[in-house]
Design a protein around this motif. Structure first.
Motif, mmCIF file in Angstrom:
data_model
loop_
_atom_site.group_PDB
_atom_site.id
_atom_site.type_symbol
_atom_site.label_atom_id
_atom_site.label_comp_id
_atom_site.label_asym_id
_atom_site.label_seq_id
_atom_site.Cartn_x
_atom_site.Cartn_y
_atom_site.Cartn_z
ATOM 1 N N GLN A 1 41.748 -3.821 61.255
ATOM 2 C CA GLN A 1 41.080 -2.958 62.260
ATOM 3 C C GLN A 1 41.204 -1.626 62.053
ATOM 4 N N LEU A 2 42.148 -0.987 61.122
ATOM 5 C CA LEU A 2 42.116 0.369 60.539
ATOM 6 C C LEU A 2 40.933 0.682 59.603
ATOM 7 N N TYR A 3 40.618 -0.470 58.925
ATOM 8 C CA TYR A 3 39.718 0.053 57.778
ATOM 9 C C TYR A 3 38.418 -0.494 58.025
ATOM 10 N N GLN A 4 37.807 -0.782 59.236
ATOM 11 C CA GLN A 4 36.758 -1.198 59.664
ATOM 12 C C GLN A 4 35.672 -0.202 59.349
ATOM 13 N N THR A 5 34.505 -0.395 58.817
ATOM 14 C CA THR A 5 33.652 0.410 58.336
ATOM 15 C C THR A 5 33.178 1.505 59.549
ATOM 16 N N THR A 6 33.012 2.709 59.341
ATOM 17 C CA THR A 6 32.575 3.668 60.168
ATOM 18 C C THR A 6 31.287 4.371 59.983
ATOM 19 N N THR A 7 30.747 5.005 61.148
ATOM 20 C CA THR A 7 29.580 5.655 61.103
ATOM 21 C C THR A 7 29.699 7.133 60.727
ATOM 22 N N ILE A 8 29.058 7.935 60.497
ATOM 23 C CA ILE A 8 29.010 9.246 60.547
ATOM 24 C C ILE A 8 29.093 9.981 61.699
ATOM 25 N N ALA A 9 29.083 9.253 62.847
ATOM 26 C CA ALA A 9 29.254 9.818 64.352
ATOM 27 C C ALA A 9 30.520 10.402 64.440
ATOM 28 N N ASN A 10 31.413 9.545 64.242
ATOM 29 C CA ASN A 10 32.811 10.087 64.396
ATOM 30 C C ASN A 10 33.049 11.257 63.652
ATOM 31 N N THR A 11 32.643 11.190 62.270
ATOM 32 C CA THR A 11 32.915 12.421 61.607
ATOM 33 C C THR A 11 32.244 13.639 62.059
ATOM 34 N N ILE A 12 30.866 13.631 62.597
ATOM 35 C CA ILE A 12 30.183 14.494 63.015
ATOM 36 C C ILE A 12 30.984 15.042 64.504
ATOM 37 N N LEU A 13 31.488 14.180 65.242
ATOM 38 C CA LEU A 13 32.049 14.484 66.753
ATOM 39 C C LEU A 13 33.421 15.344 66.499
ATOM 40 N N GLN A 14 34.175 14.691 65.529
ATOM 41 C CA GLN A 14 35.340 15.470 64.929
ATOM 42 C C GLN A 14 35.181 17.005 64.750
ATOM 43 N N CYS A 15 33.881 17.112 63.906
ATOM 44 C CA CYS A 15 33.629 18.490 63.299
ATOM 45 C C CYS A 15 33.199 19.503 64.501
ATOM 46 N N LEU A 16 32.538 18.800 65.487
ATOM 47 C CA LEU A 16 32.181 19.721 66.434
ATOM 48 C C LEU A 16 33.316 20.131 67.581
ATOM 49 N N LYS A 17 34.201 18.900 67.690
ATOM 50 C CA LYS A 17 35.475 19.329 68.361
ATOM 51 C C LYS A 17 36.179 20.450 67.650
ATOM 52 N N ASP A 18 36.342 20.681 66.437
ATOM 53 C CA ASP A 18 36.885 21.407 65.611
ATOM 54 C C ASP A 18 36.306 23.052 65.950
ATOM 55 N N LEU A 19 34.929 22.802 65.806
ATOM 56 C CA LEU A 19 34.317 24.227 66.200
ATOM 57 C C LEU A 19 34.239 24.743 67.328
ATOM 58 N N LYS A 20 34.282 23.717 68.362
ATOM 59 C CA LYS A 20 34.255 24.199 69.878
ATOM 60 C C LYS A 20 35.762 24.791 69.982
ATOM 61 N N VAL A 21 36.903 24.514 69.313
ATOM 62 C CA VAL A 21 38.176 25.017 69.472
ATOM 63 C C VAL A 21 38.102 26.545 68.732
ATOM 64 N N GLU A 22 37.388 26.519 67.759
ATOM 65 C CA GLU A 22 37.317 27.916 67.016
ATOM 66 C C GLU A 22 36.476 28.824 67.910
ATOM 67 N N TYR A 23 35.427 28.083 68.601
ATOM 68 C CA TYR A 23 34.439 29.102 69.447
ATOM 69 C C TYR A 23 35.459 29.632 70.597
ATOM 70 N N ASP A 24 36.236 28.796 71.060
ATOM 71 C CA ASP A 24 37.095 29.259 72.328
ATOM 72 C C ASP A 24 37.993 30.200 71.838
ATOM 73 N N GLU A 25 38.503 30.030 70.914
ATOM 74 C CA GLU A 25 39.459 30.923 70.043
ATOM 75 C C GLU A 25 38.887 32.336 70.048
ATOM 76 N N LEU A 26 37.652 32.593 69.536
ATOM 77 C CA LEU A 26 36.812 33.584 69.519
ATOM 78 C C LEU A 26 36.684 34.308 70.695
ATOM 79 N N GLN A 27 36.416 33.518 71.744
ATOM 80 C CA GLN A 27 36.382 34.205 73.191
ATOM 81 C C GLN A 27 37.658 34.487 73.511
ATOM 82 N N LYS A 28 38.823 34.208 73.258
ATOM 83 C CA LYS A 28 40.050 34.696 73.548
ATOM 84 C C LYS A 28 40.253 35.872 72.740
#
Length: 183
Positions: free
Chosen positions: A82-109
């Motif tokens: 289950q750990l090594y089931q092939t993944t799609t790029i959507a998971n990685t893109i979503l993680q990148c977006l979440k990280d950028l959103k955190v960075e965006y919120d930090e800039l607002q602070k």
């Protein structure tokens, strides 16, 4: 090739290091808006994941007639599979977006902090950086949306929640921009 469970784990660990490196490179490419190259790396990542799944299947087949070993390791093999089931790029893109959103919120602070200190030059620099960051987020979000529209994207429930929160984030951003233009 693989004689026991420990050797299986060693083989998996070797391949896992390569998978981790490919994922890091893929995240860099996504953050730099190089989606075609990121998708090419995805095929390399999927190939490595399939290699791990082949190791697991080989070992599973090997211990099939050994009742004791089969009983001992069957649950671990299912978990590994289950750990090594092939993944799609959507998971990685979503993680990148979440990280950028955190960075965006930090800039607002930082903007809030510097506005209290009346530092206009710092505030303008941060606003420009935030604007560029948001532009990158829009481009990455477009790619995510296009990827999710394909039938091959496998997104679990938690990731759907994060995706919906990103939709809400963009919606609020555009509403505030429209209000600024009207007011």
């Amino acid at each position: 090739m693989i004689r026991n469970y420990d050797e299986l784990l060693i083989c998996i660990k070797k391949v896992d290091k390569s998978i981790t490196e490919v994922k890091k490179q893929q995240r860099k490419l996504i953050l730099n808006l190089k989606f075609i190259e990121a998708k090419q790396l995805l095929s390399q990542q999927q190939l490595l994941e399939l290699q791990v799944l082949n190791y697991i299947e080989y070992y599973k087949e090997k211990i099939k007639h050994n009742h004791l070993e089969n009983k001992l390791y069957s649950i671990e093999l299912i978990t590994l599979k289950q750990l090594y089931q092939t993944t799609t790029i959507a998971n990685t893109i979503l993680q990148c977006l979440k990280d950028l959103k955190v960075e965006y919120d930090e800039l607002q602070k930082y903007i809030n902090r510097f506005s209290g200190l009346k530092r206009l030059d710092h505030i303008n620099a941060i606003k420009e950086e935030r604007k560029n960051l948001f532009y990158r987020m829009e481009k990455i979000y477009e790619e995510l949306r296009n990827t999710m529209q394909l039938k091959v994207a496998r997104i679990d429930e938690e990731e759907k929640i994060h995706y919906n929160s990103l939709i809400e984030f963009f919606k609020q951003y555009y509403i505030s921009k429209i209000e600024n233009l009207n007011g």
